[in-house]
Design a protein around this motif. Structure first.
Motif, PDB file in Angstrom:
ATOM      1  N   ASN A  21      19.903  48.115  43.599  1.00 17.00           N
ATOM      2  CA  ASN A  21      19.844  47.037  44.584  1.00 17.00           C
ATOM      3  C   ASN A  21      21.213  46.411  44.813  1.00 17.00           C
ATOM      4  N   ALA A  22      21.941  46.145  43.729  1.00 17.42           N
ATOM      5  CA  ALA A  22      23.249  45.494  43.861  1.00 17.42           C
ATOM      6  C   ALA A  22      24.223  46.367  44.653  1.00 17.42           C
ATOM      7  N   LEU A  23      24.211  47.665  44.389  1.00 12.23           N
ATOM      8  CA  LEU A  23      25.109  48.559  45.129  1.00 12.23           C
ATOM      9  C   LEU A  23      24.684  48.702  46.592  1.00 12.23           C
ATOM     10  N   THR A  24      23.384  48.691  46.844  1.00 12.74           N
ATOM     11  CA  THR A  24      22.921  48.760  48.231  1.00 12.74           C
ATOM     12  C   THR A  24      23.332  47.498  48.975  1.00 12.74           C
ATOM     13  N   LEU A  25      23.236  46.345  48.321  1.00 11.77           N
ATOM     14  CA  LEU A  25      23.740  45.099  48.908  1.00 11.77           C
ATOM     15  C   LEU A  25      25.228  45.227  49.191  1.00 11.77           C
ATOM     16  N   THR A  34      32.511  43.379  56.638  1.00 10.88           N
ATOM     17  CA  THR A  34      32.980  42.096  56.128  1.00 10.88           C
ATOM     18  C   THR A  34      34.480  42.151  55.879  1.00 10.88           C
ATOM     19  N   SER A  35      35.144  41.040  56.122  1.00 11.90           N
ATOM     20  CA  SER A  35      36.588  40.963  55.871  1.00 11.90           C
ATOM     21  C   SER A  35      36.876  40.422  54.474  1.00 11.90           C
ATOM     22  N   ARG A  36      35.817  40.082  53.737  1.00  5.75           N
ATOM     23  CA  ARG A  36      35.977  39.488  52.415  1.00  5.75           C
ATOM     24  C   ARG A  36      35.789  40.533  51.320  1.00  5.75           C
ATOM     25  N   ARG A  37      36.307  40.217  50.153  1.00  5.64           N
ATOM     26  CA  ARG A  37      36.133  41.130  49.033  1.00  5.64           C
ATOM     27  C   ARG A  37      34.820  40.832  48.308  1.00  5.64           C
ATOM     28  N   LEU A  38      34.407  41.787  47.484  1.00  2.00           N
ATOM     29  CA  LEU A  38      33.085  41.738  46.858  1.00  2.00           C
ATOM     30  C   LEU A  38      33.223  41.707  45.342  1.00  2.00           C
ATOM     31  N   ALA A  39      32.425  40.851  44.702  1.00  2.00           N
ATOM     32  CA  ALA A  39      32.486  40.698  43.247  1.00  2.00           C
ATOM     33  C   ALA A  39      31.088  40.752  42.655  1.00  2.00           C
ATOM     34  N   VAL A  40      31.009  41.170  41.400  1.00  3.55           N
ATOM     35  CA  VAL A  40      29.720  41.243  40.709  1.00  3.55           C
ATOM     36  C   VAL A  40      29.901  40.763  39.273  1.00  3.55           C
ATOM     37  N   ILE A  41      28.936  39.989  38.797  1.00  3.48           N
ATOM     38  CA  ILE A  41      28.901  39.545  37.397  1.00  3.48           C
ATOM     39  C   ILE A  41      27.906  40.437  36.661  1.00  3.48           C
ATOM     40  N   VAL A  42      28.342  41.036  35.562  1.00  5.35           N
ATOM     41  CA  VAL A  42      27.540  42.052  34.876  1.00  5.35           C
ATOM     42  C   VAL A  42      27.228  41.599  33.449  1.00  5.35           C
ATOM     43  N   SER A  43      25.965  41.692  33.077  1.00  2.00           N
ATOM     44  CA  SER A  43      25.558  41.365  31.707  1.00  2.00           C
ATOM     45  C   SER A  43      26.117  42.396  30.732  1.00  2.00           C
ATOM     46  N   PRO A  44      26.461  41.975  29.511  1.00  7.43           N
ATOM     47  CA  PRO A  44      26.922  42.933  28.491  1.00  7.43           C
ATOM     48  C   PRO A  44      25.864  43.990  28.163  1.00  7.43           C
ATOM     49  N   LYS A  45      24.610  43.715  28.497  1.00  7.18           N
ATOM     50  CA  LYS A  45      23.522  44.650  28.205  1.00  7.18           C
ATOM     51  C   LYS A  45      23.522  45.856  29.138  1.00  7.18           C
ATOM     52  N   VAL A  46      24.249  45.765  30.243  1.00  9.17           N
ATOM     53  CA  VAL A  46      24.292  46.864  31.221  1.00  9.17           C
ATOM     54  C   VAL A  46      25.091  48.027  30.650  1.00  9.17           C
ATOM     55  N   ALA A  53      29.827  52.752  37.791  1.00  7.01           N
ATOM     56  CA  ALA A  53      29.357  52.911  39.169  1.00  7.01           C
ATOM     57  C   ALA A  53      29.624  51.641  39.974  1.00  7.01           C
ATOM     58  N   LEU A  54      29.380  50.489  39.371  1.00  8.00           N
ATOM     59  CA  LEU A  54      29.619  49.223  40.059  1.00  8.00           C
ATOM     60  C   LEU A  54      31.102  49.047  40.394  1.00  8.00           C
ATOM     61  N   SER A  55      31.981  49.526  39.532  1.00  7.88           N
ATOM     62  CA  SER A  55      33.420  49.365  39.766  1.00  7.88           C
ATOM     63  C   SER A  55      33.895  50.165  40.976  1.00  7.88           C
ATOM     64  N   VAL A  93      30.027  33.059  47.901  1.00  8.79           N
ATOM     65  CA  VAL A  93      28.631  33.071  48.330  1.00  8.79           C
ATOM     66  C   VAL A  93      27.914  34.056  47.426  1.00  8.79           C
ATOM     67  N   MET A  94      27.028  33.521  46.580  1.00 11.48           N
ATOM     68  CA  MET A  94      26.293  34.348  45.627  1.00 11.48           C
ATOM     69  C   MET A  94      24.962  34.766  46.230  1.00 11.48           C
ATOM     70  N   LEU A  95      24.728  36.065  46.228  1.00  9.92           N
ATOM     71  CA  LEU A  95      23.485  36.631  46.738  1.00  9.92           C
ATOM     72  C   LEU A  95      22.725  37.302  45.610  1.00  9.92           C
ATOM     73  N   SER A  96      21.427  37.116  45.576  1.00  9.70           N
ATOM     74  CA  SER A  96      20.594  37.869  44.647  1.00  9.70           C
ATOM     75  C   SER A  96      20.765  39.352  44.943  1.00  9.70           C
ATOM     76  N   PRO A  97      20.739  40.219  43.921  1.00  8.21           N
ATOM     77  CA  PRO A  97      20.957  41.650  44.177  1.00  8.21           C
ATOM     78  C   PRO A  97      19.875  42.297  45.038  1.00  8.21           C
ATOM     79  N   ASN A  98      18.757  41.612  45.256  1.00  5.52           N
ATOM     80  CA  ASN A  98      17.708  42.191  46.097  1.00  5.52           C
ATOM     81  C   ASN A  98      17.849  41.793  47.570  1.00  5.52           C
TER      82      ASN A  98
END
Length: 240
Positions: A21-25, A34-46, A53-55, A93-98
């Motif tokens: 879901n996060a990658l599809t978003l 979008t002209s903005r960059r994209l960031a993701v916060i990842v749990s250590p459990k991932v 893949a997220l990188s 702007v934080m979006l839920s991964p879904n």
């Protein structure tokens, strides 16, 4: 001096199951240029392979520092506060991964009317989308309050704190958090839909627009996300 590079789209991945879901978003944002960059916060459990893949999709990958969660919050709640610690950014702007972005809406990061408002919620109270200004001072203040929440929901405390701090709240328009199952809204607001909330995917009994959104999600996943996940997995397997 602040620049557009200080304003980013942000999401989170708390388990490997969030990665598709996060990658599809992520790719839906790139699809609308979008002209903005994209960031993701990842749990250590991932897992490491999921993180790799997220990188490839996101410009920034941050690790959720669970040791700072002194209030004992669930990660799904703590990640909203942890975003406040990303001081390298002026606004997120934080979006839920879904979520799925169907139109360019960089204006969410351009708006300046909320200068004194740390958090901006959707008016309906849904925190699937949040506009925020990182601040360690606010992070520490809220963490102390949440440690004494006595069963009160995290979103309720955040909204009460915000109301106490700001006399006139601004809100994020509904078109940036359109729920897929709200059939009547889809039929009425088709031209205004910008971001869709796929939390409750219900393929049956959808109107035409709803079906098109699900098809778009699947198209992005099949063309961009699945090949990326397979390629990363294959490389990892070859290295083992």
């Amino acid at each position: 001096m602040k620049t557009s590079g200080n304003r980013v789209w942000l999401t989170y991945v708390l388990s490997d199951s969030d990665v598709p879901n996060a990658l599809t978003l992520c790719f839906s944002l790139r699809r609308v240029l979008t002209s903005r960059r994209l960031a993701v916060i990842v749990s250590p459990k991932v897992s490491r392979v999921s993180r790799e893949a997220l990188s490839y999709g996101f410009d920034f990958v941050f690790t959720l520092d669970e040791e700072r969660n002194t209030a004992g919050l669930e990660n799904e709640d703590f990640v909203k506060l942890f975003a406040l610690t990303l001081q390298g950014f002026e606004k997120c702007v934080m979006l839920s991964p879904n979520m799925l972005v169907v139109k360019n809406c960089d204006e969410l990061l351009d708006k300046e009317e909320d200068v004194q408002q740390t958090f901006v919620f959707a008016e309906n109270g849904d925190s699937s989308i949040l506009r925020l200004r990182p601040s360690l001072q606010v992070f520490n203040c809220l963490l102390k309050q949440l440690a004494k929440r006595n069963g009160t929901g995290v979103d309720s405390i955040l909204k009460k704190w915000l109301s106490d701090q700001t006399s006139q709240l601004t809100f994020i328009d509904d078109k940036y958090n359109q729920h897929l199952h709200e059939k009547a809204s889809f039929l009425r607001e088709e031209k205004n839909i910008a971001i869709v909330n796929l939390k409750n995917k219900t393929p049956h009994e959808l109107d035409y627009v709803g079906e098109m959104v699900l098809q778009l999600w699947k198209s992005i996943y099949d063309k961009s996300v699945l090949p990326l996940l397979n390629a990363v997995a294959n490389v990892r397997n070859q290295l083992l």
